[in-house]
Design a protein around this motif. Structure first.
Motif, PDB file in Angstrom:
ATOM      1  N   MET A 121       7.588  25.870   1.353  1.00  0.00           N
ATOM      2  CA  MET A 121       8.400  25.006   0.497  1.00  0.00           C
ATOM      3  C   MET A 121       9.192  25.836  -0.501  1.00  0.00           C
ATOM      4  SD  MET A 121       7.972  21.881   1.389  1.00  0.00           S
ATOM      5  CE  MET A 121       7.580  22.191   3.097  1.00  0.00           C
ATOM      6  N   PRO A 122      10.310  25.303  -0.970  1.00  0.00           N
ATOM      7  CA  PRO A 122      11.095  26.014  -1.991  1.00  0.00           C
ATOM      8  C   PRO A 122      10.251  26.266  -3.246  1.00  0.00           C
ATOM      9  CG  PRO A 122      12.311  24.122  -1.137  1.00  0.00           C
ATOM     10  CD  PRO A 122      10.919  24.043  -0.580  1.00  0.00           C
ATOM     11  N   ALA A 123      10.600  27.314  -3.976  1.00  0.00           N
ATOM     12  CA  ALA A 123       9.894  27.639  -5.213  1.00  0.00           C
ATOM     13  C   ALA A 123       9.916  26.447  -6.155  1.00  0.00           C
ATOM     14  CB  ALA A 123      10.556  28.842  -5.884  1.00  0.00           C
ATOM     15  N   GLY A 124       8.780  26.149  -6.758  1.00  0.00           N
ATOM     16  CA  GLY A 124       8.675  25.045  -7.706  1.00  0.00           C
ATOM     17  C   GLY A 124       8.520  23.679  -7.071  1.00  0.00           C
ATOM     18  N   ALA A 125       8.341  23.622  -5.749  1.00  0.00           N
ATOM     19  CA  ALA A 125       8.274  22.333  -5.059  1.00  0.00           C
ATOM     20  C   ALA A 125       6.851  21.843  -4.807  1.00  0.00           C
ATOM     21  CB  ALA A 125       9.025  22.404  -3.731  1.00  0.00           C
ATOM     22  N   THR A 146       8.490  -1.454   5.873  1.00  0.00           N
ATOM     23  CA  THR A 146       8.065  -0.171   5.331  1.00  0.00           C
ATOM     24  C   THR A 146       9.232   0.480   4.613  1.00  0.00           C
ATOM     25  OG1 THR A 146       6.576   0.117   7.223  1.00  0.00           O
ATOM     26  CG2 THR A 146       7.076   2.074   5.945  1.00  0.00           C
ATOM     27  N   LEU A 147       8.963   1.049   3.461  1.00  0.00           N
ATOM     28  CA  LEU A 147       9.938   1.838   2.732  1.00  0.00           C
ATOM     29  C   LEU A 147       9.370   3.248   2.629  1.00  0.00           C
ATOM     30  CD1 LEU A 147      12.594   1.904   1.117  1.00  0.00           C
ATOM     31  CD2 LEU A 147      11.246   1.301  -0.913  1.00  0.00           C
ATOM     32  N   MET A 148      10.137   4.220   3.119  1.00  0.00           N
ATOM     33  CA  MET A 148       9.682   5.607   3.079  1.00  0.00           C
ATOM     34  C   MET A 148      10.644   6.431   2.246  1.00  0.00           C
ATOM     35  SD  MET A 148       8.318   6.113   6.975  1.00  0.00           S
ATOM     36  CE  MET A 148       9.783   5.463   7.785  1.00  0.00           C
ATOM     37  N   ALA A 149      10.155   7.589   1.766  1.00  0.00           N
ATOM     38  CA  ALA A 149      10.985   8.414   0.896  1.00  0.00           C
ATOM     39  C   ALA A 149      10.401   9.807   0.756  1.00  0.00           C
ATOM     40  CB  ALA A 149      11.090   7.769  -0.490  1.00  0.00           C
ATOM     41  N   SER A 150      11.208  10.694   0.187  1.00  0.00           N
ATOM     42  CA  SER A 150      10.742  12.014  -0.218  1.00  0.00           C
ATOM     43  C   SER A 150      11.686  12.566  -1.279  1.00  0.00           C
ATOM     44  CB  SER A 150      10.665  12.977   0.972  1.00  0.00           C
ATOM     45  OG  SER A 150      11.955  13.280   1.458  1.00  0.00           O
ATOM     46  N   ASP A 151      11.237  13.635  -1.919  1.00  0.00           N
ATOM     47  CA  ASP A 151      12.131  14.368  -2.794  1.00  0.00           C
ATOM     48  C   ASP A 151      13.039  15.231  -1.923  1.00  0.00           C
ATOM     49  OD1 ASP A 151      11.504  13.643  -5.513  1.00  0.00           O
ATOM     50  OD2 ASP A 151       9.571  14.618  -5.234  1.00  0.00           O
ATOM     51  N   TRP A 152      14.214  15.520  -2.421  1.00  0.00           N
ATOM     52  CA  TRP A 152      15.196  16.334  -1.711  1.00  0.00           C
ATOM     53  C   TRP A 152      14.683  17.767  -1.671  1.00  0.00           C
ATOM     54  CZ3 TRP A 152      18.950  15.337   1.432  1.00  0.00           C
ATOM     55  CH2 TRP A 152      19.955  16.272   1.674  1.00  0.00           C
ATOM     56  N   MET A 153      14.507  18.320  -0.463  1.00  0.00           N
ATOM     57  CA  MET A 153      13.951  19.669  -0.315  1.00  0.00           C
ATOM     58  C   MET A 153      14.962  20.654   0.257  1.00  0.00           C
ATOM     59  SD  MET A 153      10.571  19.589  -0.969  1.00  0.00           S
ATOM     60  CE  MET A 153       9.305  18.357  -1.172  1.00  0.00           C
ATOM     61  N   LYS A 163       0.849  -1.192   0.000  1.00  0.00           N
ATOM     62  CA  LYS A 163       0.000   0.000   0.000  1.00  0.00           C
ATOM     63  C   LYS A 163       0.883   1.239   0.000  1.00  0.00           C
ATOM     64  CE  LYS A 163      -3.594   2.338   2.642  1.00  0.00           C
ATOM     65  NZ  LYS A 163      -2.994   3.533   3.202  1.00  0.00           N
ATOM     66  N   LEU A 164       0.677   2.106  -0.997  1.00  0.00           N
ATOM     67  CA  LEU A 164       1.496   3.297  -1.164  1.00  0.00           C
ATOM     68  C   LEU A 164       0.694   4.548  -0.848  1.00  0.00           C
ATOM     69  CD1 LEU A 164       4.104   4.712  -2.129  1.00  0.00           C
ATOM     70  CD2 LEU A 164       3.154   4.601  -4.460  1.00  0.00           C
ATOM     71  N   ASP A 165       1.280   5.425  -0.042  1.00  0.00           N
ATOM     72  CA  ASP A 165       0.728   6.750   0.221  1.00  0.00           C
ATOM     73  C   ASP A 165       1.765   7.778  -0.195  1.00  0.00           C
ATOM     74  OD1 ASP A 165      -1.769   6.034   1.476  1.00  0.00           O
ATOM     75  OD2 ASP A 165      -0.604   5.430   3.226  1.00  0.00           O
ATOM     76  N   LEU A 166       1.353   8.750  -1.013  1.00  0.00           N
ATOM     77  CA  LEU A 166       2.223   9.836  -1.455  1.00  0.00           C
ATOM     78  C   LEU A 166       1.618  11.160  -1.010  1.00  0.00           C
ATOM     79  CD1 LEU A 166       2.848   8.783  -5.183  1.00  0.00           C
ATOM     80  CD2 LEU A 166       4.449   8.556  -3.285  1.00  0.00           C
ATOM     81  N   ILE A 167       2.442  12.019  -0.424  1.00  0.00           N
ATOM     82  CA  ILE A 167       1.969  13.339  -0.001  1.00  0.00           C
ATOM     83  C   ILE A 167       2.790  14.408  -0.721  1.00  0.00           C
ATOM     84  CG2 ILE A 167       1.607  14.916   1.938  1.00  0.00           C
ATOM     85  CD1 ILE A 167       1.564  12.410   3.761  1.00  0.00           C
ATOM     86  N   PRO A 168       2.169  15.114  -1.678  1.00  0.00           N
ATOM     87  CA  PRO A 168       2.881  16.207  -2.339  1.00  0.00           C
ATOM     88  C   PRO A 168       3.028  17.401  -1.393  1.00  0.00           C
ATOM     89  CG  PRO A 168       0.803  15.709  -3.467  1.00  0.00           C
ATOM     90  CD  PRO A 168       0.864  14.871  -2.246  1.00  0.00           C
ATOM     91  N   ALA A 169       4.049  18.188  -1.603  1.00  0.00           N
ATOM     92  CA  ALA A 169       4.300  19.361  -0.760  1.00  0.00           C
ATOM     93  C   ALA A 169       3.105  20.305  -0.740  1.00  0.00           C
ATOM     94  CB  ALA A 169       5.544  20.090  -1.247  1.00  0.00           C
ATOM     95  N   SER A 170       2.390  20.397  -1.853  1.00  0.00           N
ATOM     96  CA  SER A 170       1.242  21.311  -1.943  1.00  0.00           C
ATOM     97  C   SER A 170       0.091  20.924  -1.023  1.00  0.00           C
ATOM     98  CB  SER A 170       0.740  21.377  -3.388  1.00  0.00           C
ATOM     99  OG  SER A 170       0.279  20.094  -3.796  1.00  0.00           O
ATOM    100  N   GLN A 171       0.088  19.689  -0.505  1.00  0.00           N
ATOM    101  CA  GLN A 171      -1.011  19.225   0.341  1.00  0.00           C
ATOM    102  C   GLN A 171      -0.640  19.187   1.821  1.00  0.00           C
ATOM    103  OE1 GLN A 171      -2.571  15.520  -1.158  1.00  0.00           O
ATOM    104  NE2 GLN A 171      -2.965  16.370  -3.163  1.00  0.00           N
TER     105      GLN A 171
END
Length: 138
Positions: free
Chosen positions: A43-47, A63-70, A28-36
């Motif tokens: 957040m940095p511009a364009g993020a 569990t495997l967790m991750a994010s984009d580099w901010m 089961k995958l959950d993704l949370i965008p910075a905009s939410q």
């Protein structure tokens, strides 16, 4: 009792990578965008579309967790570690290995070893290193 989980950072490919891992590994995958998030305006511009947190609950546990580099510091590619997947049999391990290797490279192709019926090492197309084994020999 503590549980250990891997947390990966990506250079603006987190969503794509984690969807790829969910397809290959299941779960089961959950993704949370910075905009939410409540901190969207910080957040940095364009993020806005960047993933601030991803969580993949794997079948059978883990569990495997991750994010984009901010960070404002430049992104540094992953190095010095690998995610280890251990399956009860070599056939399942090989199936997953072959899914993960798509577009990546294999420093150690999947094969029988002295410690497992099947083991292989790879770096996937997102730069994540994996060690996949199955049918462990006692």
């Amino acid at each position: 009792m503590a549980q250990i989980s891997a947390y990966l950072f990506f250079n603006n490919t987190c969503g794509e990578a984690m969807r790829f891992y969910a397809d290959a590994l299941g779960g089961k995958l959950d993704l949370i965008p910075a905009s939410q998030t409540p901190a969207a305006d910080q957040m940095p511009a364009g993020a806005a579309d960047a993933i601030i947190h991803a969580r993949l609950e794997l079948p059978g546990g883990g569990t495997l967790m991750a994010s984009d580099w901010m960070d404002t510091a430049p992104y540094q590619p992953m190095q010095g570690c690998a995610i280890s997947l251990v399956y009860s049999n070599a056939d399942e391990a090989k199936r997953v290995y072959e899914l993960l290797i798509e577009g990546g490279k294999a420093p150690m192709p999947f094969a029988k070893t002295f410690f497992a019926e099947g083991f292989g090492m790879l770096t996937d197309r997102f730069g994540t290193a994996w060690m996949v084994s199955g049918g462990m020999v006692n």
